[in-house]
Scaffold this motif. Structure first.
Motif, PDB file in Angstrom:
ATOM      1  N   ASN A 320       0.300  -1.226  -0.253  1.00  0.00           N
ATOM      2  CA  ASN A 320      -0.031   0.592  -0.607  1.00  0.00           C
ATOM      3  C   ASN A 320       1.224   1.081  -0.354  1.00  0.00           C
ATOM      4  O   ASN A 320       1.797   1.205   0.159  1.00  0.00           O
ATOM      5  CB  ASN A 320      -1.118   0.101   1.307  1.00  0.00           C
ATOM      6  CG  ASN A 320      -1.922  -0.805   1.145  1.00  0.00           C
ATOM      7  OD1 ASN A 320      -3.393  -1.175   0.628  1.00  0.00           O
ATOM      8  ND2 ASN A 320      -1.911  -2.162   2.003  1.00  0.00           N
ATOM      9  N   ASP A 321       0.680   1.915  -0.435  1.00  0.00           N
ATOM     10  CA  ASP A 321       1.469   3.714  -0.582  1.00  0.00           C
ATOM     11  C   ASP A 321       1.267   4.229   0.610  1.00  0.00           C
ATOM     12  O   ASP A 321      -0.068   4.729   1.248  1.00  0.00           O
ATOM     13  CB  ASP A 321       1.011   4.454  -1.770  1.00  0.00           C
ATOM     14  CG  ASP A 321       1.612   6.030  -2.188  1.00  0.00           C
ATOM     15  OD1 ASP A 321       2.390   6.181  -1.652  1.00  0.00           O
ATOM     16  OD2 ASP A 321       1.244   6.273  -2.904  1.00  0.00           O
ATOM     17  N   LEU A 322       1.881   4.654   1.517  1.00  0.00           N
ATOM     18  CA  LEU A 322       1.334   5.554   2.919  1.00  0.00           C
ATOM     19  C   LEU A 322       0.688   6.520   2.691  1.00  0.00           C
ATOM     20  O   LEU A 322      -0.157   6.997   3.960  1.00  0.00           O
ATOM     21  CB  LEU A 322       3.089   5.254   3.525  1.00  0.00           C
ATOM     22  CG  LEU A 322       2.486   5.963   4.779  1.00  0.00           C
ATOM     23  CD1 LEU A 322       1.874   5.729   6.034  1.00  0.00           C
ATOM     24  CD2 LEU A 322       4.352   5.936   5.403  1.00  0.00           C
ATOM     25  N   SER A 323       1.224   7.185   1.211  1.00  0.00           N
ATOM     26  CA  SER A 323       0.983   8.822   1.170  1.00  0.00           C
ATOM     27  C   SER A 323      -0.388   9.035   1.109  1.00  0.00           C
ATOM     28  O   SER A 323      -1.030   9.294   1.382  1.00  0.00           O
ATOM     29  CB  SER A 323       1.246   9.419   0.077  1.00  0.00           C
ATOM     30  OG  SER A 323       1.399   8.756  -0.962  1.00  0.00           O
ATOM     31  N   GLN A 324      -1.132   7.846   0.245  1.00  0.00           N
ATOM     32  CA  GLN A 324      -2.833   7.858  -0.020  1.00  0.00           C
ATOM     33  C   GLN A 324      -3.581   7.667   0.866  1.00  0.00           C
ATOM     34  O   GLN A 324      -4.521   8.188   1.867  1.00  0.00           O
ATOM     35  CB  GLN A 324      -2.430   6.632  -1.267  1.00  0.00           C
ATOM     36  CG  GLN A 324      -2.204   7.346  -2.432  1.00  0.00           C
ATOM     37  CD  GLN A 324      -2.554   5.536  -3.280  1.00  0.00           C
ATOM     38  OE1 GLN A 324      -3.000   4.937  -3.829  1.00  0.00           O
ATOM     39  NE2 GLN A 324      -1.810   6.068  -5.051  1.00  0.00           N
ATOM     40  N   VAL A 325      -2.733   6.845   1.459  1.00  0.00           N
ATOM     41  CA  VAL A 325      -3.208   6.255   3.081  1.00  0.00           C
ATOM     42  C   VAL A 325      -3.515   7.271   3.887  1.00  0.00           C
ATOM     43  O   VAL A 325      -4.408   8.410   4.424  1.00  0.00           O
ATOM     44  CB  VAL A 325      -2.690   4.661   3.522  1.00  0.00           C
ATOM     45  CG1 VAL A 325      -3.725   5.062   5.479  1.00  0.00           C
ATOM     46  CG2 VAL A 325      -2.489   4.224   3.238  1.00  0.00           C
ATOM     47  N   VAL A 326      -1.903   7.861   4.104  1.00  0.00           N
ATOM     48  CA  VAL A 326      -2.599   9.375   4.918  1.00  0.00           C
ATOM     49  C   VAL A 326      -3.360  10.488   4.456  1.00  0.00           C
ATOM     50  O   VAL A 326      -3.745  11.286   4.999  1.00  0.00           O
ATOM     51  CB  VAL A 326      -0.857   9.940   5.255  1.00  0.00           C
ATOM     52  CG1 VAL A 326      -0.601  11.057   6.040  1.00  0.00           C
ATOM     53  CG2 VAL A 326      -0.014   9.139   6.206  1.00  0.00           C
ATOM     54  N   ARG A 327      -3.151  10.987   2.790  1.00  0.00           N
ATOM     55  CA  ARG A 327      -4.124  11.761   2.827  1.00  0.00           C
ATOM     56  C   ARG A 327      -5.849  11.525   2.576  1.00  0.00           C
ATOM     57  O   ARG A 327      -6.477  12.058   3.245  1.00  0.00           O
ATOM     58  CB  ARG A 327      -3.716  11.755   0.735  1.00  0.00           C
ATOM     59  CG  ARG A 327      -2.431  12.976   1.158  1.00  0.00           C
ATOM     60  CD  ARG A 327      -2.470  13.057  -0.865  1.00  0.00           C
ATOM     61  NE  ARG A 327      -1.861  14.173  -0.309  1.00  0.00           N
ATOM     62  CZ  ARG A 327      -1.257  15.153  -0.708  1.00  0.00           C
ATOM     63  NH1 ARG A 327      -2.919  15.769  -0.325  1.00  0.00           N
ATOM     64  NH2 ARG A 327      -0.227  16.338  -0.845  1.00  0.00           N
ATOM     65  N   ALA A 328      -6.421  10.220   3.013  1.00  0.00           N
ATOM     66  CA  ALA A 328      -7.801   9.692   3.508  1.00  0.00           C
ATOM     67  C   ALA A 328      -7.455   9.939   4.021  1.00  0.00           C
ATOM     68  O   ALA A 328      -9.002  10.222   4.942  1.00  0.00           O
ATOM     69  CB  ALA A 328      -7.644   8.183   2.632  1.00  0.00           C
ATOM     70  N   ILE A 329      -7.070   9.510   5.402  1.00  0.00           N
ATOM     71  CA  ILE A 329      -7.462   9.771   7.229  1.00  0.00           C
ATOM     72  C   ILE A 329      -6.931  10.938   7.226  1.00  0.00           C
ATOM     73  O   ILE A 329      -8.316  11.722   7.899  1.00  0.00           O
ATOM     74  CB  ILE A 329      -5.947   9.129   8.085  1.00  0.00           C
ATOM     75  CG1 ILE A 329      -6.288   7.273   7.455  1.00  0.00           C
ATOM     76  CG2 ILE A 329      -6.868   9.622   8.889  1.00  0.00           C
ATOM     77  CD1 ILE A 329      -7.768   7.126   7.729  1.00  0.00           C
TER      78      ILE A 329
END
Length: 469
Positions: A320-329
């Protein structure tokens, strides 16, 4: 279902079966060689008897006109008969097959002399049938010379095969019973060696069966054979994992019973107070709602803490892309950021890591939620995701009061809240367990400026996935 075969039976079969097969092959070869040796020995007797017969022949005439005469009594063969179990017959004829003397029913020789006969004579040996009996035949081309003529005689002497075969069988049986004794000795030695070799396995089995329920201490490897060490080490590893799971389960049950008891007791008191009319109904409902929300948050976080351990045991996490997860949260928590009028800033780069999506989301949610709760209204909060050659780094920088060194040492422990204003003390503990499960690190560092704390940096470093696009 077929019961499993024991290790001792496999070892015994694996060692004894090849021995028995080799003895059987050796016995067949021995019988064949003994029969050849018996034939060689008794063929000499046949040749000797043929020569005796040939010496008693007479001839009248020369070459084609030669007429052979024989005065050979049957008693001439008695000296060559070994015993009454075998029988010898003979036939004397000319080269053209004309019968001279002997047994006419003995088949005429129609073969050829070998190029290299085994003896210094014109002799050939072959197997044939005399009536229904198998016989060994020696044929001798005997020159006959007298004062009255010269010619060539064909002398055939045949002997039945009972004695030869009996001798070969006797040699075979004399050898086989010795080899049978050898097999028994080998079986006893193998059984004894197998018993000694498998004793550590039986001792290990007895030791495990004798353990009390719940005893998952490692097995001692001091006296174990080298071949058993991989099994013992693997068993110890499994028991260590089981012990870890049981400890987590016990801790979860203990913490749950301890932590939920307080909000439930408060909720019961609030309900009783409302029923008695001690407070206004609206105020009572608001207090009950606050207690329920606090208990719900606590239960959800405890379940999250337990789920981290569950996912740790499950292999095959996706990338998983950590940056995408952080932006979603961050987008999910945008209402909380707006309520406090926080100056929010986010900066990310692609950072692929191998982890369960739930773990990354829970990690980002707890870090951001914790920072939002401690940032004063109207102040700033920034989130950065960077990546280098080996790791991805997530930094949540707030402008709160920071933490003391004494508090920082225990903030990652369960139920260690930063202050008494709220919180269950599980958010950072969840983050710590997630980071440990992913093989990363987490740190809390105050930002100092001329001795004044300007905020707190929560930094998480996770291994990058090398094969990720």
């Amino acid at each position: 279902m077929r019961p499993p075969q024991s290790l001792r039976a496999r070892l015994m079969a694996g060692i004894l079966l090849p021995v028995v097969v080799l003895i059987a092959i050796n016995g067949y070869s021995l019988y064949t060689r003994a029969l050849v040796a018996a034939n060689t020995a008794y063929d000499r007797t046949l040749l000797a008897s043929a020569k005796v017969i040939g010496e008693q022949l007479d001839v009248v005439g020369y070459d084609a006109q030669a007429q052979l005469r024989a005065t050979v009594p049957y008693s001439a063969l008695e000296a060559f008969e070994a015993d009454n179990r075998s029988r010898m017959v003979y036939r004397v004829s000319s080269l053209e097959g004309e019968m001279v003397s002997g047994y006419a029913d003995l088949p005429r020789w129609r073969g050829k002399l070998p190029q290299r006969p085994p003896y210094a004579a014109l002799v050939d040996f072959y197997d044939d049938l005399y009536g229904e009996a198998e016989v060994r035949v020696a044929v001798l081309l005997q020159p006959v010379v007298s004062e009255r003529g010269r010619g060539m005689a064909v002398v055939q002497v045949a002997e039945t095969l009972e004695l030869r075969r009996e001798l070969a069988r006797q040699v075979l049986f004399d050898t086989l019973w010795r080899q049978a004794v050898l097999v028994v000795v080998i079986a006893l030695v193998v059984w004894f060696v197998v018993q000694r070799a498998t004793r550590p396995v039986r001792q290990l089995s007895s030791e495990l069966q004798a353990r009390p329920e719940g005893d998952l201490t490692p097995i001692e490897t001091a006296g174990a054979p080298r071949e058993l060490l991989p099994l013992v080490d693997a068993t110890n590893e499994v028991m260590t994992r089981l012990q870890h799971l049981l400890d987590n389960q016990k801790r979860f049950v203990r913490d749950t019973s301890h932590q939920l008891r307080t909000p439930l007791a408060v909720l019961k008191t609030q309900v009783q107070s409302a029923l008695r009319g001690d407070v206004e109904p609206r105020q009572a409902l608001e207090e009950i709602q606050e207690t329920v929300e606090r208990a719900t948050t606590l239960a959800n976080q405890m379940l999250s803490l337990a789920k981290v351990e569950q996912l740790r045991q499950q292999p095959g996490a996706e990338v998983n892309d950590l940056s995408q997860v952080v932006r979603a949260i961050a987008l999910e928590l945008a209402p909380l950021i707006a309520d406090k009028d926080i100056d929010f800033e986010i900066e990310t780069v692609p950072a692929p890591v191998r982890a369960h999506d739930w773990m990354l989301r829970e990690l980002a949610r707890n870090l951001l939620h914790n920072a939002i709760r401690h940032v004063p209204a109207g102040r700033s909060l920034s989130v950065r995701v960077v990546a280098d050659r080996n790791a991805a780094a997530l930094t949540v920088a707030d402008t709160g009061p920071g933490v003391s060194s004494e508090l920082r040492s225990r903030l990652f422990q369960p139920f260690s809240a930063g202050d008494v204003r709220g919180g269950s003390g599980l958010g950072l503990a969840i983050c710590h367990e997630i980071v440990r499960a992913l093989g990363g690190t987490i740190s809390l560092d105050n930002r100092e400026n001329h001795g004044h704390t300007e905020g707190l940096d929560a930094t998480v470093r996770l291994p990058l996935e090398e094969n990720a696009p």
